[in-house]
Design an enzyme around this catalytic site. Structure first.
Site, PDB file in Angstrom:
ATOM      1  N   GLU A  81      -5.163   8.409   6.414  1.00  0.00           N
ATOM      2  CA  GLU A  81      -5.765   7.162   6.887  1.00  0.00           C
ATOM      3  C   GLU A  81      -6.043   7.229   8.388  1.00  0.00           C
ATOM      4  O   GLU A  81      -6.873   6.485   8.909  1.00  0.00           O
ATOM      5  CB  GLU A  81      -4.841   5.969   6.583  1.00  0.00           C
ATOM      6  CG  GLU A  81      -4.774   5.593   5.114  1.00  0.00           C
ATOM      7  CD  GLU A  81      -6.055   4.974   4.576  1.00  0.00           C
ATOM      8  OE1 GLU A  81      -6.685   4.173   5.281  1.00  0.00           O
ATOM      9  OE2 GLU A  81      -6.438   5.320   3.438  1.00  0.00           O
ATOM     10  N   TYR A 138      -2.231  -0.305   9.711  1.00  0.00           N
ATOM     11  CA  TYR A 138      -1.386   0.765   9.157  1.00  0.00           C
ATOM     12  C   TYR A 138      -1.737   2.098   9.805  1.00  0.00           C
ATOM     13  O   TYR A 138      -0.862   2.849  10.249  1.00  0.00           O
ATOM     14  CB  TYR A 138      -1.591   0.839   7.636  1.00  0.00           C
ATOM     15  CG  TYR A 138      -1.030   2.090   6.991  1.00  0.00           C
ATOM     16  CD1 TYR A 138       0.331   2.222   6.721  1.00  0.00           C
ATOM     17  CD2 TYR A 138      -1.871   3.151   6.639  1.00  0.00           C
ATOM     18  CE1 TYR A 138       0.839   3.373   6.128  1.00  0.00           C
ATOM     19  CE2 TYR A 138      -1.367   4.301   6.049  1.00  0.00           C
ATOM     20  CZ  TYR A 138      -0.014   4.404   5.793  1.00  0.00           C
ATOM     21  OH  TYR A 138       0.481   5.545   5.216  1.00  0.00           O
ATOM     22  N   SER A 185      -0.572  10.415   7.826  1.00  0.00           N
ATOM     23  CA  SER A 185      -1.471  10.009   6.746  1.00  0.00           C
ATOM     24  C   SER A 185      -2.932  10.320   7.057  1.00  0.00           C
ATOM     25  O   SER A 185      -3.383  10.189   8.201  1.00  0.00           O
ATOM     26  CB  SER A 185      -1.306   8.504   6.532  1.00  0.00           C
ATOM     27  OG  SER A 185      -2.355   8.001   5.751  1.00  0.00           O
TER      28      SER A 185
HETATM   29  P1  NDP Z   1       6.428   3.782  -0.635  1.00  0.00           P
HETATM   30  O1  NDP Z   1       5.775   2.517  -0.207  1.00  0.00           O
HETATM   31  O2  NDP Z   1       6.575   4.057  -2.091  1.00  0.00           O
HETATM   32  O3  NDP Z   1       7.899   3.872   0.026  1.00  0.00           O
HETATM   33  C1  NDP Z   1       8.153   3.357   1.276  1.00  0.00           C
HETATM   34  C2  NDP Z   1       9.635   3.427   1.531  1.00  0.00           C
HETATM   35  O4  NDP Z   1       9.917   2.907   2.848  1.00  0.00           O
HETATM   36  C3  NDP Z   1      10.488   2.599   0.566  1.00  0.00           C
HETATM   37  O5  NDP Z   1      11.641   3.327   0.249  1.00  0.00           O
HETATM   38  C4  NDP Z   1      10.839   1.382   1.396  1.00  0.00           C
HETATM   39  O6  NDP Z   1      12.051   0.770   1.005  1.00  0.00           O
HETATM   40  C5  NDP Z   1      11.023   2.028   2.747  1.00  0.00           C
HETATM   41  N1  NDP Z   1      11.011   1.069   3.854  1.00  0.00           N
HETATM   42  C6  NDP Z   1      10.068   0.164   4.153  1.00  0.00           C
HETATM   43  N2  NDP Z   1      10.411  -0.535   5.246  1.00  0.00           N
HETATM   44  C7  NDP Z   1      11.616  -0.056   5.654  1.00  0.00           C
HETATM   45  C8  NDP Z   1      12.497  -0.364   6.720  1.00  0.00           C
HETATM   46  N3  NDP Z   1      12.214  -1.317   7.612  1.00  0.00           N
HETATM   47  N4  NDP Z   1      13.655   0.340   6.841  1.00  0.00           N
HETATM   48  C9  NDP Z   1      13.959   1.320   5.942  1.00  0.00           C
HETATM   49  N5  NDP Z   1      13.172   1.643   4.908  1.00  0.00           N
HETATM   50  C10 NDP Z   1      12.018   0.970   4.761  1.00  0.00           C
HETATM   51  O7  NDP Z   1       5.623   4.982   0.075  1.00  0.00           O
HETATM   52  P2  NDP Z   1       5.311   6.469  -0.470  1.00  0.00           P
HETATM   53  O8  NDP Z   1       6.540   7.033  -1.047  1.00  0.00           O
HETATM   54  O9  NDP Z   1       4.055   6.443  -1.244  1.00  0.00           O
HETATM   55  O10 NDP Z   1       4.963   7.203   0.889  1.00  0.00           O
HETATM   56  C11 NDP Z   1       5.979   7.801   1.684  1.00  0.00           C
HETATM   57  C12 NDP Z   1       5.509   7.883   3.120  1.00  0.00           C
HETATM   58  O11 NDP Z   1       4.323   8.670   3.189  1.00  0.00           O
HETATM   59  C13 NDP Z   1       5.150   6.543   3.754  1.00  0.00           C
HETATM   60  O12 NDP Z   1       5.488   6.603   5.116  1.00  0.00           O
HETATM   61  C14 NDP Z   1       3.644   6.464   3.591  1.00  0.00           C
HETATM   62  O13 NDP Z   1       3.072   5.623   4.563  1.00  0.00           O
HETATM   63  C15 NDP Z   1       3.273   7.923   3.800  1.00  0.00           C
HETATM   64  N6  NDP Z   1       2.054   8.360   3.161  1.00  0.00           N
HETATM   65  C16 NDP Z   1       1.860   8.129   1.831  1.00  0.00           C
HETATM   66  C17 NDP Z   1       0.728   8.566   1.217  1.00  0.00           C
HETATM   67  C18 NDP Z   1       0.527   8.347  -0.238  1.00  0.00           C
HETATM   68  O14 NDP Z   1      -0.613   8.541  -0.701  1.00  0.00           O
HETATM   69  N7  NDP Z   1       1.538   7.998  -0.999  1.00  0.00           N
HETATM   70  C19 NDP Z   1      -0.331   9.284   1.970  1.00  0.00           C
HETATM   71  C20 NDP Z   1       0.038   9.571   3.338  1.00  0.00           C
HETATM   72  C21 NDP Z   1       1.175   9.103   3.905  1.00  0.00           C
HETATM   73  P3  NDP Z   1      12.075  -0.495  -0.048  1.00  0.00           P
HETATM   74  O15 NDP Z   1      12.252   0.138  -1.392  1.00  0.00           O
HETATM   75  O16 NDP Z   1      13.252  -1.265   0.423  1.00  0.00           O
HETATM   76  O17 NDP Z   1      10.771  -1.224   0.088  1.00  0.00           O
HETATM   77  P1  GDP Z   2      -5.248   3.684   0.589  1.00  0.00           P
HETATM   78  O1  GDP Z   2      -6.260   4.775   0.636  1.00  0.00           O
HETATM   79  O2  GDP Z   2      -3.934   4.051   1.206  1.00  0.00           O
HETATM   80  O3  GDP Z   2      -5.746   2.378   1.093  1.00  0.00           O
HETATM   81  O4  GDP Z   2      -4.871   3.540  -0.978  1.00  0.00           O
HETATM   82  P2  GDP Z   2      -5.255   2.448  -2.076  1.00  0.00           P
HETATM   83  O5  GDP Z   2      -4.906   3.032  -3.395  1.00  0.00           O
HETATM   84  O6  GDP Z   2      -4.669   1.109  -1.754  1.00  0.00           O
HETATM   85  O7  GDP Z   2      -6.846   2.309  -1.947  1.00  0.00           O
HETATM   86  C1  GDP Z   2      -7.703   3.404  -2.149  1.00  0.00           C
HETATM   87  C2  GDP Z   2      -9.159   2.916  -2.169  1.00  0.00           C
HETATM   88  O8  GDP Z   2      -9.372   2.155  -3.356  1.00  0.00           O
HETATM   89  C3  GDP Z   2      -9.534   2.020  -0.989  1.00  0.00           C
HETATM   90  O9  GDP Z   2     -10.798   2.406  -0.504  1.00  0.00           O
HETATM   91  C4  GDP Z   2      -9.633   0.627  -1.622  1.00  0.00           C
HETATM   92  O10 GDP Z   2     -10.564  -0.243  -0.987  1.00  0.00           O
HETATM   93  C5  GDP Z   2     -10.114   0.993  -3.022  1.00  0.00           C
HETATM   94  N1  GDP Z   2      -9.859  -0.054  -4.014  1.00  0.00           N
HETATM   95  C6  GDP Z   2     -10.783  -0.596  -4.847  1.00  0.00           C
HETATM   96  N2  GDP Z   2     -10.221  -1.557  -5.592  1.00  0.00           N
HETATM   97  C7  GDP Z   2      -8.917  -1.627  -5.237  1.00  0.00           C
HETATM   98  C8  GDP Z   2      -7.830  -2.458  -5.673  1.00  0.00           C
HETATM   99  O11 GDP Z   2      -7.960  -3.308  -6.526  1.00  0.00           O
HETATM  100  N3  GDP Z   2      -6.607  -2.225  -5.086  1.00  0.00           N
HETATM  101  C9  GDP Z   2      -6.438  -1.258  -4.130  1.00  0.00           C
HETATM  102  N4  GDP Z   2      -5.207  -1.072  -3.625  1.00  0.00           N
HETATM  103  N5  GDP Z   2      -7.466  -0.495  -3.687  1.00  0.00           N
HETATM  104  C10 GDP Z   2      -8.680  -0.666  -4.228  1.00  0.00           C
END
Ligand code: NDP
Ligand code: GDP
Length: 326
Positions: free
Chosen positions: A130, A152, A128
């Protein structure tokens, strides 16, 4: 024979879009699913994409190494995508150790299971942006030093370096995609883009009168999940495993993203948005901006969907969801 892929996190945003992409390429797609009391709705994203019947689900959890070993023995995949994580930055301050167990050590478990049971598998780790946190360069690439700002991000850094280490130590075909924020109508509602598009839809339909947000000055490099899962797949098609930044190269404030989303529904955001301290974070990532030059050169990857198109799609999807409920 069709290739087999196993996706952890298949019930999440990226898992659903990646499953759809792989199915369209003729893969047999398997997903690791953790047990949930809400078994009837956990495949909601897969159903939204119309593919719930086409993927096979395997019971397992990232923190249970034995379940991962069994899943790999059962599926025997050629490609293994580790997308599962506790993925919400804000929650990682409330559940720092759980985040470490799942997002960090869980990835270690997947790598270890692969090393023990499927050393030939091609492995993808969901790293990520992040990890850049307190940015050490105005534009972040694969060579920019990391400075994580949340439990995270610290956990993702461990998983990222374990991926590099297993590649270098054991010759695993392990690649890490350093993906910048990516969104879609399937984004979790707690993330800011989806919270905003859902808020816009509620306000437009008279279901809400205001939307409370946190830091409007933060800037993110937002892309579309559908574009980003294509980059994941491309990484595993390379002969050589490697790490790649996946980003659009454009950064936008939360404020401007909000303005665009409200404007799509014909609304002026300033009439509805208020700020609330509750949504601020103990440590903020002020700005992220990625350089995906390497992904472009080596993978031939380009994002195709603009932020404006994506927000429009998300607002329309949320309007449709709420209309259906009404
Ligand atoms: P989501 O939060 O939508 O999905 C997370 C998934 O992980 C869900 O299917 C969840 O299952 C599963 N999960 C959580 N805990 C466990 C566990 N203990 N065992 C098995 N499965 C588990 O994330 P995204 O699809 O948005 O992101 C996918 C990946 O990419 C993540 O690792 C995220 O951190 C990373 N990422 C995402 C970004 C983004 O902007 N979306 C940016 C960079 C990295 P359940 O449905 O049961 O909760
Ligand atoms: P992140 O980049 O993985 O933390 O994704 P988020 O969508 O949770 O947050 C993106 C940015 O939006 C961060 O800088 C947050 O502080 C900002 N932000 C501002 N208001 C909100 C809010 O109400 N919810 C979330 N989730 N983020 C917010």
């Amino acid at each position: 024979m069709a290739k087999r892929a196993l996706i952890t996190g298949i019930s999440g945003q990226d898992g659903a879009y990646l499953a759809q992409l792989l199915l369209s390429k003729g893969y047999e797609v398997f997903g690791l699913l953790r047990r949930s009391a809400s078994a009837d709705i956990i495949d909601e994203r897969l159903r939204w994409l119309g593919i719930a019947q086409d993927v096979r689900l395997v019971d397992g959890n990232l923190i249970d190494l034995s379940s991962l070993i069994r899943a790999l023995q059962e599926v025997r995949p050629q490609e293994l995508y580790n997308l599962a994580a506790q993925s919400f930055v804000k929650s990682s301050w409330n559940q720092p150790l759980l985040t470490g167990q799942v997002t960090a050590l869980g990835a270690g478990n997947v790598l270890e299971a692969a090393r023990l049971v499927a050393p030939e598998v091609r492995f993808y780790q969901a790293s990520s942006s992040e990890m850049y946190g307190l940015i050490q360069a105005p534009v972040q690439s694969e060579t920019t030093p990391f400075y994580p700002r949340s439990p995270y991000a610290v956990a993702k850094l461990y998983a990222h370096w374990m991926t590099v280490n297993y590649r270098e130590s054991f010759g695993l075909h392990a690649s890490s995609g350093i993906l910048f924020n990516h969104e879609s109508p399937l984004r979790g509602i707690e993330f800011v883009t989806r919270k905003v598009t859902d808020g816009v839809a509620r306000i437009k339909l008279g279901l809400a009168r205001e939307l409370k947000l946190g830091n409007l000055d933060a800037k993110r490099d937002w892309g579309h999940a559908r574009d980003y899962v294509r980059a994941m797949w491309l990484m595993l098609q390379q002969d050589k495993p490697d790490d790649y930044v996946v980003a659009t190269g454009r950064t936008v404030t939360v404020r401007d993203m909000v303005r665009t989303a409200f404007a799509h529904a014909g609304l002026d955001w300033q009439e509805f948005v208020t700020t609330d301290q509750a949504y601020l974070r103990p440590a903020e990532v002020d700005v992220l901006l990625g350089d995906a030059g390497k992904a472009r050169r080596v993978l031939g990857w380009e994002p195709q969907i603009s932020l404006e198109e994506m927000l429009g799609e998300m607002v329309d999807a949320d309007l449709a969801r709420h209309r259906k409920r009404l």
